[in-house]
Design an enzyme around this catalytic site. Structure first.
Site, mmCIF file in Angstrom:
data_model
loop_
_atom_site.group_PDB
_atom_site.id
_atom_site.type_symbol
_atom_site.label_atom_id
_atom_site.label_comp_id
_atom_site.label_asym_id
_atom_site.label_seq_id
_atom_site.Cartn_x
_atom_site.Cartn_y
_atom_site.Cartn_z
ATOM 1 N N SER A 91 1.075 -0.981 -0.214
ATOM 2 C CA SER A 91 -0.258 0.378 -0.249
ATOM 3 C C SER A 91 0.566 1.583 -0.114
ATOM 4 O O SER A 91 1.708 1.777 0.967
ATOM 5 C CB SER A 91 -1.302 0.030 1.028
ATOM 6 O OG SER A 91 -1.648 -1.191 1.134
ATOM 7 N N LYS A 168 -7.677 1.822 -2.743
ATOM 8 C CA LYS A 168 -6.591 0.796 -1.708
ATOM 9 C C LYS A 168 -7.011 1.886 0.113
ATOM 10 O O LYS A 168 -7.181 1.367 1.032
ATOM 11 C CB LYS A 168 -5.260 0.063 -1.504
ATOM 12 C CG LYS A 168 -4.820 -0.273 -0.496
ATOM 13 C CD LYS A 168 -5.872 -1.592 0.784
ATOM 14 C CE LYS A 168 -5.113 -1.808 1.564
ATOM 15 N NZ LYS A 168 -3.528 -3.088 1.553
ATOM 16 N N LYS A 236 -0.408 5.909 7.567
ATOM 17 C CA LYS A 236 0.203 5.908 6.288
ATOM 18 C C LYS A 236 -0.827 6.033 4.849
ATOM 19 O O LYS A 236 -1.406 7.048 4.547
ATOM 20 C CB LYS A 236 1.732 4.976 5.362
ATOM 21 C CG LYS A 236 0.977 3.989 5.628
ATOM 22 C CD LYS A 236 2.547 3.201 4.697
ATOM 23 C CE LYS A 236 2.328 1.316 4.672
ATOM 24 N NZ LYS A 236 1.393 1.698 3.475
#
Length: 289
Positions: A91, A168, A236
């Protein structure tokens, strides 16, 4: 394949089951690769050796700095004359992966190209080969990668490079919101004297049911926060969702609140625990680890 952690190892085993004796791997030590080597993978010493041995290289590492190191570092993949598609299942930032792809194409004169293919489904989905795989890239490159990704789950091509990572980020916004809502509800229920196990079992059969509740219910009941994936990675992922919201001029108050919660969770020393640890943080945010 490079990146044989909690997600990468079961993915590699599924690749080997579908394509026996066709997988080359490297890692920081042979011990880390023991399971896949026993299943028939071949060991090579460096990322460059992986590229030279492969038509497709799958990377499952924490973030873009690790991807860049594998591509451009000492004995990195870009040093070789190999031609291959690099499938980044990590990711990462959508804008960052596009910049890395531009650099890789320039340094290899187009011999290496990137497909972004982040996954969702956790370690359970990785082991079962049922991951949801969000794919971005050119049609030609994605078509090369799809047969391999299909061994790990259900890949869907969503658009040009970076589309997988935008998807995502949206996925993680939903997962984080669901986990936080379940955790808040659990704390309210516990403090009201309800049997949490009975309640969550009941809720799973109604509109409040979800894959997140199914996989995390027992952890909440037992207060088991041992990691299957570190909660700090959500910071993140939510930052990527925030960047996409800014770029698309989208007001995202739920996202903003979640970022505050997960930033606080990490600051409290809980970032290396499982995502379910937000239950503990909501229950007692002032209590550090």
């Amino acid at each position: 394949m490079i990146g044989l952690g909690n997600m990468g190892t079961p993915m590699a085993l599924n690749l080997l089951a579908a394509f026996p004796h066709s997988l080359s791997v490297t890692a920081r030590s042979r011990d880390r690769a023991a399971a896949v080597l026993s299943a028939g993978a071949s060991w090579v010493d460096t990322p460059a050796d992986v590229a030279e041995a492969s038509d497709v290289v799958v990377l499952m590492v924490p973030d873009l700095p690790q991807v860049d190191e594998l591509l451009f570092g000492d004995r990195g993949m870009a040093e070789t004359p190999a031609t291959c598609v690099v499938v980044v299942c990590s990711s990462v930032s959508p804008t960052g992966i596009r910049a890395t792809d531009d650099r890789l194409r320039q340094q290899t004169e187009g011999r290496m190209r990137i497909v972004d293919a982040p996954v969702s489904g956790g370690t359970e989905g990785a082991a079962a080969g049922t991951l949801s795989i969000m794919v971005g890239g050119t049609e030609a490159d994605v078509n090369i990668a799809l047969p391999l990704l299909s061994a790990c789950g259900t890949p869907v091509h969503l658009g040009p490079l970076g589309s997988g990572d935008i998807a995502k980020a949206c996925n993680q916004l939903i997962v984080a919101a669901t986990m936080a809502a379940i955790s808040e509800a659990s704390v309210i229920a516990e403090r009201s004297g309800l049997d949490l196990d009975a309640l969550l079992t009941l809720l799973q059969g109604g509109y409040a049911g979800s894959r997140v509740l199914e996989t995390k219910k027992d952890r909440l009941v037992e207060r088991d926060y041992s990691p299957t994936g570190a909660a700090r990675y959500m910071v993140k992922d939510l930052s990527f969702a925030h960047a996409a919201a800014v770029e698309t001029a989208t007001a995202a108050p739920i996202l903003d609140a979640l970022r505050g919660q997960f930033d606080g969770l990490v600051a409290a020393g809980l970032g290396d625990d499982d995502l379910a640890v937000i239950h503990r943080y909501i229950r007692d945010p002032e209590q550090p680890r």
